[in-house]
Design a protein around this motif. Structure first.
Motif, PDB file in Angstrom:
ATOM      1  N   PRO A   1       0.834  -1.207   0.000  1.00  0.00           N
ATOM      2  CA  PRO A   1       0.000   0.000   0.000  1.00  0.00           C
ATOM      3  C   PRO A   1       0.870   1.259   0.000  1.00  0.00           C
ATOM      4  O   PRO A   1       1.995   1.254   0.502  1.00  0.00           O
ATOM      5  N   LEU A   2       0.316   2.347  -0.550  1.00  0.00           N
ATOM      6  CA  LEU A   2       1.047   3.612  -0.606  1.00  0.00           C
ATOM      7  C   LEU A   2       0.158   4.756  -0.132  1.00  0.00           C
ATOM      8  O   LEU A   2      -1.025   4.816  -0.464  1.00  0.00           O
ATOM      9  N   ALA A   3       0.734   5.664   0.637  1.00  0.00           N
ATOM     10  CA  ALA A   3       0.033   6.872   1.062  1.00  0.00           C
ATOM     11  C   ALA A   3       0.198   7.944  -0.009  1.00  0.00           C
ATOM     12  O   ALA A   3       1.229   8.024  -0.682  1.00  0.00           O
ATOM     13  N   LEU A   4      -0.828   8.775  -0.177  1.00  0.00           N
ATOM     14  CA  LEU A   4      -0.776   9.857  -1.156  1.00  0.00           C
ATOM     15  C   LEU A   4      -0.255  11.130  -0.499  1.00  0.00           C
ATOM     16  O   LEU A   4      -0.523  11.409   0.671  1.00  0.00           O
ATOM     17  N   GLN A   5       0.470  11.921  -1.281  1.00  0.00           N
ATOM     18  CA  GLN A   5       1.037  13.174  -0.798  1.00  0.00           C
ATOM     19  C   GLN A   5       0.053  14.337  -0.942  1.00  0.00           C
ATOM     20  O   GLN A   5       0.017  15.236  -0.110  1.00  0.00           O
ATOM     21  N   THR A   6      -0.708  14.340  -2.023  1.00  0.00           N
ATOM     22  CA  THR A   6      -1.548  15.493  -2.332  1.00  0.00           C
ATOM     23  C   THR A   6      -2.916  15.383  -1.657  1.00  0.00           C
ATOM     24  O   THR A   6      -3.363  14.300  -1.285  1.00  0.00           O
ATOM     25  N   ARG A   7      -3.564  16.524  -1.539  1.00  0.00           N
ATOM     26  CA  ARG A   7      -4.954  16.616  -1.136  1.00  0.00           C
ATOM     27  C   ARG A   7      -5.619  17.647  -2.049  1.00  0.00           C
ATOM     28  O   ARG A   7      -4.946  18.468  -2.669  1.00  0.00           O
ATOM     29  N   CYS A   8      -6.924  17.620  -2.111  1.00  0.00           N
ATOM     30  CA  CYS A   8      -7.655  18.641  -2.855  1.00  0.00           C
ATOM     31  C   CYS A   8      -8.999  18.838  -2.168  1.00  0.00           C
ATOM     32  O   CYS A   8      -9.492  17.947  -1.480  1.00  0.00           O
ATOM     33  N   THR A   9      -9.551  20.006  -2.348  1.00  0.00           N
ATOM     34  CA  THR A   9     -10.888  20.259  -1.813  1.00  0.00           C
ATOM     35  C   THR A   9     -11.924  19.808  -2.832  1.00  0.00           C
ATOM     36  O   THR A   9     -11.680  19.832  -4.045  1.00  0.00           O
ATOM     37  N   ARG A  10     -13.077  19.389  -2.333  1.00  0.00           N
ATOM     38  CA  ARG A  10     -14.154  19.050  -3.264  1.00  0.00           C
ATOM     39  C   ARG A  10     -14.614  20.313  -3.978  1.00  0.00           C
ATOM     40  O   ARG A  10     -14.765  21.367  -3.347  1.00  0.00           O
ATOM     41  N   PRO A  11     -14.841  20.233  -5.284  1.00  0.00           N
ATOM     42  CA  PRO A  11     -15.356  21.412  -5.983  1.00  0.00           C
ATOM     43  C   PRO A  11     -16.757  21.760  -5.490  1.00  0.00           C
ATOM     44  O   PRO A  11     -17.504  20.882  -5.042  1.00  0.00           O
ATOM     45  N   GLU A  12     -17.099  23.023  -5.553  1.00  0.00           N
ATOM     46  CA  GLU A  12     -18.430  23.452  -5.154  1.00  0.00           C
ATOM     47  C   GLU A  12     -19.491  22.812  -6.045  1.00  0.00           C
ATOM     48  O   GLU A  12     -19.268  22.636  -7.247  1.00  0.00           O
ATOM     49  N   PRO A  13     -20.661  22.460  -5.497  1.00  0.00           N
ATOM     50  CA  PRO A  13     -21.736  21.919  -6.341  1.00  0.00           C
ATOM     51  C   PRO A  13     -22.159  22.942  -7.397  1.00  0.00           C
ATOM     52  O   PRO A  13     -21.989  24.150  -7.223  1.00  0.00           O
ATOM     53  N   VAL A  14     -22.712  22.436  -8.488  1.00  0.00           N
ATOM     54  CA  VAL A  14     -23.241  23.308  -9.537  1.00  0.00           C
ATOM     55  C   VAL A  14     -24.564  23.899  -9.057  1.00  0.00           C
ATOM     56  O   VAL A  14     -25.480  23.149  -8.699  1.00  0.00           O
ATOM     57  N   PRO A  15     -24.701  25.214  -9.007  1.00  0.00           N
ATOM     58  CA  PRO A  15     -25.928  25.811  -8.474  1.00  0.00           C
ATOM     59  C   PRO A  15     -27.086  25.764  -9.461  1.00  0.00           C
ATOM     60  O   PRO A  15     -26.886  25.619 -10.679  1.00  0.00           O
ATOM     61  N   ALA A  16     -28.272  25.884  -8.963  1.00  0.00           N
ATOM     62  CA  ALA A  16     -29.457  25.972  -9.830  1.00  0.00           C
ATOM     63  C   ALA A  16     -29.330  27.201 -10.713  1.00  0.00           C
ATOM     64  O   ALA A  16     -28.858  28.254 -10.287  1.00  0.00           O
ATOM     65  N   GLY A  17     -29.739  27.063 -11.965  1.00  0.00           N
ATOM     66  CA  GLY A  17     -29.678  28.182 -12.893  1.00  0.00           C
ATOM     67  C   GLY A  17     -28.315  28.410 -13.510  1.00  0.00           C
ATOM     68  O   GLY A  17     -28.103  29.409 -14.211  1.00  0.00           O
ATOM     69  N   PHE A  18     -27.378  27.477 -13.263  1.00  0.00           N
ATOM     70  CA  PHE A  18     -26.021  27.676 -13.777  1.00  0.00           C
ATOM     71  C   PHE A  18     -25.985  27.663 -15.304  1.00  0.00           C
ATOM     72  O   PHE A  18     -25.173  28.353 -15.922  1.00  0.00           O
ATOM     73  N   ALA A  19     -26.865  26.875 -15.922  1.00  0.00           N
ATOM     74  CA  ALA A  19     -26.892  26.820 -17.393  1.00  0.00           C
ATOM     75  C   ALA A  19     -27.147  28.201 -17.985  1.00  0.00           C
ATOM     76  O   ALA A  19     -26.563  28.569 -19.005  1.00  0.00           O
ATOM     77  N   ALA A  20     -27.990  28.984 -17.328  1.00  0.00           N
ATOM     78  CA  ALA A  20     -28.290  30.327 -17.831  1.00  0.00           C
ATOM     79  C   ALA A  20     -27.061  31.220 -17.765  1.00  0.00           C
ATOM     80  O   ALA A  20     -26.809  32.022 -18.673  1.00  0.00           O
ATOM     81  N   SER A  21     -26.265  31.080 -16.712  1.00  0.00           N
ATOM     82  CA  SER A  21     -25.082  31.922 -16.581  1.00  0.00           C
ATOM     83  C   SER A  21     -24.035  31.588 -17.633  1.00  0.00           C
ATOM     84  O   SER A  21     -23.214  32.432 -17.997  1.00  0.00           O
ATOM     85  N   LEU A  22     -24.051  30.348 -18.127  1.00  0.00           N
ATOM     86  CA  LEU A  22     -23.135  29.944 -19.181  1.00  0.00           C
ATOM     87  C   LEU A  22     -23.707  30.179 -20.570  1.00  0.00           C
ATOM     88  O   LEU A  22     -23.090  29.848 -21.571  1.00  0.00           O
ATOM     89  N   GLN A  23     -24.919  30.754 -20.609  1.00  0.00           N
ATOM     90  CA  GLN A  23     -25.591  31.080 -21.871  1.00  0.00           C
ATOM     91  C   GLN A  23     -25.715  29.841 -22.758  1.00  0.00           C
ATOM     92  O   GLN A  23     -25.395  29.847 -23.928  1.00  0.00           O
ATOM     93  N   VAL A  24     -26.144  28.725 -22.142  1.00  0.00           N
ATOM     94  CA  VAL A  24     -26.280  27.474 -22.892  1.00  0.00           C
ATOM     95  C   VAL A  24     -27.332  27.661 -23.979  1.00  0.00           C
ATOM     96  O   VAL A  24     -28.463  28.051 -23.716  1.00  0.00           O
TER      97      VAL A  24
END
Length: 368
Positions: free
Chosen positions: A340-363
């Motif tokens: 087994p190997l331990a990992l060196q890096t960590r990362c934060t979970r990305p924020e959830p996609v909010p309601a209405g996000f498609a409109a902000s991206l002009q889909v």
């Protein structure tokens, strides 16, 4: 209306059409050109999609703010470095690089240049992944203690016109397809702390079974069947199987087991798909996915462009991609070292996609 972000693409191969069509859905993006090491390939794609064909130097010197790298994995570091040194933000097809060391070097360069790196897969931003995220965050199945994930198929030998690179270092079932599963798991559960891997190569050479190259042999240079145990920082233990050696199976793509119930997710290589939730020993109940359930290749690029304008973190981040790359690299090394190997890096979970996000991206279009 916010000015569209100019996008360039390096790499005119088989994945290019999916990106070109996907990017066209987002009103906040404008694809301005394509470059390739083979000029004729760039010219062919440019004619197909009514785009300018450029040399690499021309694209790097253009007004493109984000350049997408669609070259093979082993070229990701060299191409990515050229993009960053040209002062452009980089979005790259998965995996981030052919090795963890190369990926870390890209992130270090980007940070020194005060530039951003984004990386596929972005399918976790789709309706299925975000619906699962909402269920997990709402503790519908309680604290997740275990799970399993499975990507097993016969491999790309019979459908890809040039399948050799799938069997070289930097690819294989783990690096090429397992990356979707690991990225989905990390966005749901957070970072991985420890891995244990087993790997096997079933055949030293593969014979292409059909198509124009039927009968040709491919040398296999990376394991084709891998099983890994993943320990997550929040406590869950997940088993992951990836294989190019299996004709058919009946395993679910991803299953999460919590203190209060279980959750089954669809293929993380897709944006949509049906989820199933079971509380305790009750019946399975289908869960509707949220927005972005079609073919939205490039959603991560659109989110990155929006994040650049607003100053927020983008979701398909280089930091998460590096963490997933380290996990894959460590699984391969763990299998080789039988430890087994331990990992060196960590990362934060990305924020959830909010309601209405498609409109902000002009889909402009919801592709089925």
């Amino acid at each position: 209306m916010t000015r569209a972000t100019s996008i360039g693409i390096i790499g005119a191969g088989d994945i290019f059409p999916a990106y070109a069509k996907g990017l066209a859905q987002f009103g906040n993006l404008q694809l301005i050109g394509v470059a390739d090491a083979k000029l004729e390939a760039a010219q062919s794609r440019a004619a197909e999609f009514d785009l300018p064909a450029m040399s690499l130097d021309q694209l790097l010197g253009s007004e493109a703010e984000i350049i997408i790298n669609l070259t093979p994995p082993l070229a990701h570091r060299a191409v990515g470095e050229a993009v960053l040194k040209a002062g452009k933000h980089l979005y790259t097809e998965k995996p981030l690089a052919g090795s963890f060391a190369d990926g870390a070097a890209l992130l270090e360069l980007a940070q020194s240049q005060r530039l951003r790196i984004g990386c596929a897969p972005d399918t976790f931003l789709g309706g299925a992944g975000q619906a699962a995220r909402a269920l997990v965050d709402a503790l519908r199945i309680g604290r997740i203690v275990a799970g399993q994930a499975s990507m097993m198929e016969r491999g790309p030998d019979d459908w890809h016109p040039n399948p050799e690179f799938f069997y070289r270092p930097g690819a294989g079932p783990l690096m090429d397809m397992g990356v979707y599963y690991l990225t989905q798991l990390v966005q749901l559960l957070g970072p991985i702390t420890r891995v244990s891997g087993m790997a096997h190569t079933s055949w030293p050479a593969r014979q292409i079974p059909r198509g124009p190259r039927q009968g040709e042999h491919i040398k296999v240079e990376t394991p084709t069947h891998l099983v890994a145990g993943l320990t997550f920082e929040q406590g869950a233990f997940i088993t992951l199987s990836t294989s190019f050696d299996v004709w058919k199976h009946k395993s679910s793509h991803i299953e999460l087991f919590g203190e209060l119930g279980s959750l089954v997710l669809p293929d993380p290589n897709q944006f949509g798909g049906e989820l199933e939730l079971c509380v305790a020993d009750g019946d399975w109940v289908a869960q509707a996915p949220l927005a972005f359930t079609g073919r939205h290749r490039g959603l991560g690029v659109a989110d990155m462009a929006d994040a650049l304008r607003s100053g927020r973190p983008h979701r398909a981040s280089g930091e998460m991609a590096l963490h997933v790359l380290e996990a894959m690299d460590a699984i391969l090394r763990s299998a080789e070292q039988q430890s087994p190997l331990a990992l060196q890096t960590r990362c934060t979970r990305p924020e959830p996609v909010p309601a209405g996000f498609a409109a902000s991206l002009q889909v402009q279009e919801q592709c089925a």
